[in-house]
Scaffold this motif. Sequence first.
Motif, PDB file in Angstrom:
ATOM      1  N   SER A  89     -54.991  31.562  34.835  1.00 34.99           N
ATOM      2  CA  SER A  89     -54.364  32.859  34.675  1.00 34.99           C
ATOM      3  C   SER A  89     -54.752  33.754  35.839  1.00 34.99           C
ATOM      4  N   VAL A  90     -53.748  34.309  36.548  1.00 30.24           N
ATOM      5  CA  VAL A  90     -53.991  35.184  37.685  1.00 30.24           C
ATOM      6  C   VAL A  90     -53.252  36.493  37.475  1.00 30.24           C
ATOM      7  N   GLN A  91     -53.818  37.583  38.015  1.00 29.40           N
ATOM      8  CA  GLN A  91     -53.206  38.903  37.890  1.00 29.40           C
ATOM      9  C   GLN A  91     -52.177  39.091  39.008  1.00 29.40           C
ATOM     10  N   GLY A  97     -48.952  45.224  34.323  1.00 32.08           N
ATOM     11  CA  GLY A  97     -50.170  44.421  34.397  1.00 32.08           C
ATOM     12  C   GLY A  97     -49.999  43.031  33.836  1.00 32.08           C
ATOM     13  N   LYS A  99     -50.062  39.112  33.477  1.00 28.67           N
ATOM     14  CA  LYS A  99     -50.818  37.997  34.024  1.00 28.67           C
ATOM     15  C   LYS A  99     -49.897  36.791  34.172  1.00 28.67           C
ATOM     16  N   LEU A 100     -50.109  36.049  35.238  1.00 32.34           N
ATOM     17  CA  LEU A 100     -49.283  34.880  35.509  1.00 32.34           C
ATOM     18  C   LEU A 100     -50.097  33.632  35.206  1.00 32.34           C
ATOM     19  N   LEU A 101     -49.601  32.830  34.263  1.00 24.86           N
ATOM     20  CA  LEU A 101     -50.258  31.567  33.940  1.00 24.86           C
ATOM     21  C   LEU A 101     -49.668  30.491  34.835  1.00 24.86           C
ATOM     22  N   GLY A 153     -48.712  39.187  43.895  1.00 22.61           N
ATOM     23  CA  GLY A 153     -50.146  39.406  43.786  1.00 22.61           C
ATOM     24  C   GLY A 153     -50.790  39.395  45.159  1.00 22.61           C
ATOM     25  N   SER A 173     -47.629  40.126  27.851  1.00 28.40           N
ATOM     26  CA  SER A 173     -48.670  40.370  28.848  1.00 28.40           C
ATOM     27  C   SER A 173     -48.916  39.149  29.720  1.00 28.40           C
ATOM     28  N   GLN A 174     -48.216  38.075  29.458  1.00 31.43           N
ATOM     29  CA  GLN A 174     -48.456  36.855  30.234  1.00 31.43           C
ATOM     30  C   GLN A 174     -47.153  36.089  30.419  1.00 31.43           C
ATOM     31  N   LYS A 191     -62.520  28.299  35.468  1.00 31.66           N
ATOM     32  CA  LYS A 191     -61.384  29.129  35.090  1.00 31.66           C
ATOM     33  C   LYS A 191     -60.120  28.323  34.819  1.00 31.66           C
TER      34      LYS A 191
END
Length: 827
Positions: A89-91, A97, A99-101, A153, A173-174, A191
């Motif tokens: 998971s990255v912001q 806001g 998050k990108l999985l 990002g 949110s993702q 991670k």
Amino acid sequence: MRSYWGLLPRTVKHQWKRQLLAVLGIVLSVAIVTLTVLFTHNLKVAMLQSTLQSAGTYHVHFQGLKPETIQLMQHHAAIEELLWVKSASVQINTPEGVKLLLSEYSNAQTKLVPVKLIQGQLPSAENEIVLEAWLAEQLQAAPIQGKDAVTVGETKYTVVGIMKNWKGTVNSSQSIALAGPSTLNKINEEKLTHTAYVQFRPEFIQTGGDIVTKTAELRKAFGVHDRQMNHNDMLVKAMNDYNKQDSSVYFIVVITCAAMMLAIYNMFHIAVLEKMKQYGMLRAIGMTRRQLQRLVIGEASLIGVIAVPIGIAIGMALHLSVIHWTMFGTLEGPPQLPLGMLLIVAGIGFTTVLLSSLGPARIASRIISPLEALRGTDSSLLSVQPAKPFSRWIPSRAGIAHRMALRFMLRSPSRFWTTVLSMAISVSLLVTMHGFVSAKDPAALVRDDFSWDADYYLFVSNREGYGFPAQAAKELAELPGVEAVIPMKYSYGYTRLDEAELLPDFRELLSIEQEELANPFSESGKLSSLVKLYAYEDAIVKEADQYVMEGEINPERLRNGEEVLLLRSSVWPQTRYHAGDLIEIGFAKLVDGPRNDNWNYSPERKTYRIGAVLENFPTSGDFPDGLSLLTHSSHYELFSGSGLDRRIQIRTTDHADTAYIKQELQRIAGTYGGKMHSLQDRIDSVKEDIRQVEVMLAVFLSVITLIAGMSLMNTAATGAMLRMREFGILRAIGMTSGQLRAMIRSECLAYALIGSVIGSALGTALSYMMYRYVNEEDPGLLAHWNSPWLACFTASLGMAVLSQLAAWLPVRKTQKQTITDSIRMTE
């Protein structure tokens, strides 16, 4: 011993007109059986293919595994294919806001997990990604060609494709993104999340139950916890539906074979009677009874060998036409024509023909005197009995022609019941199927989803965090043509119930589901149950008064969270709770996770008083797996922590611009990640489904009716042949041609009316039984049951007309005979 098999072609050729009728009956019957079996098979194949396209071909996936566990699992003998997915998971830079999985697939081309590209291509190099459509639109990203890159990002990722949105991620949110190989190499191993999508070998998986069994074995072999596992539930259900026995198909096959057997029996019976002199001659030159019996069965076998393949070929052609008409575009590849099924149909058809010939073969073998057979007077073949036991059935004032017709009809019980049952089957099927189709009210089938007389509704995912803000309802109310907007909130909770308070069926259901619910706050001696808590504003809470069975509604206590209302369905009775009882409820959140039923239970619970019990309160349908409760919208936010509406019902005026309304509703629904459904569109879809069913039933019933008509025609012809001498004597003593015609027509009409009465009674009973059975299995599918008197009258009238058509040939034949020839029984 002398062989007589060489006579078979001659005997068949001698009566080619009669045999042609038998061939037609067999062809029609085998064709309808072939059509039914093949269409049902391909319908189930299409449903399975649709599931594989939408849910993927994997059987189970395990989340949070160690890399070494997946490496070992890849070599397991039961696994056909394993997809190893590494995720992180990255912001990314978005106002919300998100998050990108990032999910890096070991084989991006796999079909195990369905990836539906809208444009572009799958990632093939490092830092190449494929985005979901909703996030790509938000980022204004699009697949590009050349050296330019799109920055997402802090890292530069080249967007090479756009895919359809994954379930439950829209405006969340993702978001999920597919990443190219080596994209996640620079991310710390701690991670990373490792997931294995597993497809078992075909020889181990035949049903959905096999998936569950093999998964349990795999879990035990590698020490995987059940919370890390999630079956492909859609595929499990589809496979169970595909492999389960289809009772409706068996019913059609059995009924068709029964009708075919009765009709063919009549056809072979009259053929035997017509060849009585030939059989007497064969007996005179030394043929034994057993040989004569085998000769008749051999004739039937030869006809079956000719007719059955023709019937299968016609059935296959009809099947291809019906498939093209009803399932065009839904079946991947050409329609399947399984050889095994065709061989089974051939076996059923040929066996039915042989069984139908046993009775006539036995009659032929009963020739006692070859001399009498040669003279055409062997009474052993006539199979008639005195009509004295049935004399009271005949009206005393009936004319001579009608009285004699009824007397003769009742002299042969076997012929009487064979014909009557053949016609009764047709009538009963017509009445039953008409009752089943007419009971389907398209509006009633979809009305549960359109509460409060709504014409449209918007909805979002069941998972927490999704919904429409208050602004959406205001925007909808401002649309021209909108009469009412009714927002509805709902959340899930859990409770613990004493077994003594539960009705038996619900207690058994909860006992089975305890492990699946996995409630950490359950108590021994009590069963955990899910609770669905609905919430409305003041206007709908006031409307609830009309549904109160016991207790009373106090809006103030609902707002304060002191009371809730228990919604009880007459279809799904569950508990013995009454107004005034106390119930303890905790909040349960349905969230995204490794399991489809991934529940997070809150340890805080609150005790409510049941203010009233409501029956058949209109919500979005029943909730048979748990309790349904109602509260006020102002308390709902305190319970769930969310003020979002999950479903919004919209009622429009009679003169609203439908096209404009639908366009705006789709726009508003899409803005908040929801969907829109139209009542009229759903009704039209159901009507089309019913129309297709009606056409299929019409084809089936037409064939059955035609077979029954041929059976009656043969009965009338048999009766005319057996009474040829009687007809001659009656004409000699003064019976007119008109009276003779009336006698034959009266007999055919009596067969039709008696068969119609029995068939109507049987069809009415079956129609009601089907209605009760379907409503128990699928409540609400059939809106109502009405006495099928119109279908009974129509079927009886049709059979009466058919009987007069069937009488035409024997009437014509008797009138062509002279009195002398009739008395001699010569042609």
